[in-house]
Write an enzyme that holds these catalytic residues in place. Structure first.
Site, PDB file in Angstrom:
ATOM      1  CB  SER A 182      -5.546  -6.038  -6.191  1.00  0.00           C
ATOM      2  OG  SER A 182      -6.507  -7.045  -5.994  1.00  0.00           O
TER       3      SER A 182
ATOM      4  CE  LYS B  25      -9.581  -4.789  -5.606  1.00  0.00           C
ATOM      5  NZ  LYS B  25      -8.994  -5.999  -6.204  1.00  0.00           N
TER       6      LYS B  25
ATOM      7  CD  GLN C  14     -11.400 -13.173  -4.804  1.00  0.00           C
ATOM      8  OE1 GLN C  14     -11.979 -12.656  -5.750  1.00  0.00           O
ATOM      9  NE2 GLN C  14     -10.074 -13.170  -4.700  1.00  0.00           N
TER      10      GLN C  14
ATOM     11  CG  ASN D  23     -11.434  -8.751  -6.067  1.00  0.00           C
ATOM     12  OD1 ASN D  23     -10.689  -7.803  -5.893  1.00  0.00           O
ATOM     13  ND2 ASN D  23     -10.989  -9.987  -6.256  1.00  0.00           N
TER      14      ASN D  23
ATOM     15  CD  GLU E  78      -4.320  -0.437   0.375  1.00  0.00           C
ATOM     16  OE1 GLU E  78      -3.289  -0.883   0.927  1.00  0.00           O
ATOM     17  OE2 GLU E  78      -5.166  -1.169  -0.179  1.00  0.00           O
TER      18      GLU E  78
ATOM     19  CE  LYS F 114      -5.079  -2.262  -4.075  1.00  0.00           C
ATOM     20  NZ  LYS F 114      -4.643  -3.633  -3.635  1.00  0.00           N
TER      21      LYS F 114
ATOM     22  CG  ASN G 209       0.672 -14.532  -4.936  1.00  0.00           C
ATOM     23  OD1 ASN G 209       1.218 -13.760  -4.147  1.00  0.00           O
ATOM     24  ND2 ASN G 209      -0.618 -14.825  -4.872  1.00  0.00           N
TER      25      ASN G 209
END
Length: 379
Positions: free
Chosen positions: A82, A85, A138, A170, A289, A332, A360
């Site tokens: 992400s 983005k 999603q 998303n 953010e 982010k 992850n």
């Protein structure tokens, strides 16, 4: 002449020695926090890049592939998830700077197929800031092609009034990116790879990794299984970019010093840093953010928590966008099944960093590591 030059030479030698010692100390501190984290979460490889007051620092650990044992370096490609983005948001702001769209326009103005749907009353800004009215995290599994994608949007009904509730999504920012590209009359991927990224100084970042660069594309790991992200609906716009720590440092430095960019891109970067509404400590920008800095570990972790990502939150929308002024932190996170990434900016301190990993692992640990890295660079 010799007597005059010796003190200068001595000073230069001492300066070089001090810088070398300082660099060794920083590497030792970074090693001390990175290596235990990698061990705790079985992270095969990690690439970290920091820009601090004009100085670049790279820290590379482990392997890009357990199978080949290829070492990670600053040119290894990781999936950004992400963090992609941020490029979508910047592209949309760039389109506005070029006069092809306005964030206050309704989304259906840019795609005739959406006319007569809920998107007659949802703005591009709503899409870009996850306040369209309840678009989910999603797409449903049945959305696999362009026809199903358009049917999904045409039939979707808002759960909340637009502009009132933030629900991270998303499909929301993905549609924003798609419409921004439509306003520029080019496919999103082409605009990203051939226009936006090169202007940001990024030469090794891709949606679709070209064959000559595949050898630098790390494998992610889920459990012990090597994985890479697959194609999906609006994947390029929402989570599909792959990049290296070296290239991401170019992105960081462009965001720290937008005055080095051309007028339209400079306006776009500044627009992405602005705040549009507040939720607790977090101010939502375009992609970014934002928080007041300094900030506690606990508050920054809360802003990057599953609760913030998965639950709707009522927003306090500003009457006008708030410029990025004062001591601020912008950040982010990004994840795919096999990769975890984090990016942070401290513009007033001329500092930014990116952490890329081929596993992850929890967002809370990425935030903790980032703050520890800041302490190592500037105690």
């Amino acid at each position: 002449m010799r007597r005059l030059h010796r003190p200068l030479l001595t000073s230069l030698v001492l300066l070089a020695c001090n810088q070398a010692l300082a660099s060794m100390s920083v590497h030792k501190q970074v090693d001390a926090v990175v290596q235990p984290l990698m061990q705790s979460y079985a992270i095969p490889g990690m690439a970290i890049a920091i820009s601090h007051k004009g100085q670049q620092h790279f820290f590379d650990y482990g392997v890009a592939s357990r199978e080949s044992r290829q070492a990670v370096d600053r040119h290894t490609l990781f999936e950004l998830g992400s963090i992609s983005k941020l490029f979508t948001a910047t592209l949309g702001a760039y389109a506005e700077a070029r006069g092809t769209l306005n964030l206050s326009d309704n989304a259906s103005q840019y795609l005739p197929a959406l006319q007569g749907s809920a998107f007659d009353h949802i703005t591009l800004l709503d899409l870009a800031t996850y306040t369209a009215g309840g678009l989910p995290l999603q797409f449903p599994d049945e959305v696999t092609g362009q026809r199903q994608l358009l049917d999904y949007y045409r039939n979707w009904q808002a759960v909340y009034p637009p502009g009132m509730q933030r629900l991270y999504s998303n499909p929301s920012i993905g549609l924003f990116g798609h419409l921004a590209a439509a306003s520029l009359a080019e496919p999103f991927q082409k605009l990203l790879e051939q226009d936006l990224l090169p202007q940001l100084g990024m030469q090794e970042s891709y949606v679709q990794v070209p064959e000559p660069s595949m050898k630098r594309y790390a494998w992610g790991y889920r459990g012990n299984k090597p994985v890479r992200v697959g194609a999906g609906a609006l994947d390029a716009e929402a989570y599909g970019v792959k990049s290296s720590s070296a290239d991401m440092l170019h992105f960081i430095e462009a965001n720290l010093h937008p005055n080095t960019l051309n007028a339209a891109l400079r306006q776009a970067v500044n627009s992405a840093h602005r705040g549009y509404y507040q939720i607790g400590e977090m101010t939502q920008g375009l992609g970014w953010e934002r928080y007041s800095y300094p900030i506690s570990l606990e508050k920054l972790q809360a802003g990057n928590s599953f609760e913030m990502a998965l639950q709707p939150h009522r927003v306090e929308r500003f009457t006008a966008p708030k410029p990025a002024e004062g001591d601020l932190l912008l950040n982010k996170t990004g994840s795919t099944n096999g990769f975890g990434a984090y990016i942070m900016l401290l513009p007033a301190r001329d500092t930014g960093l990116v952490i890329l990993a081929n596993r992850n692992y929890p967002n809370a640990e990425r935030v903790r590591l980032a703050l520890q890295l800041l302490d190592a660079i500037e105690p």
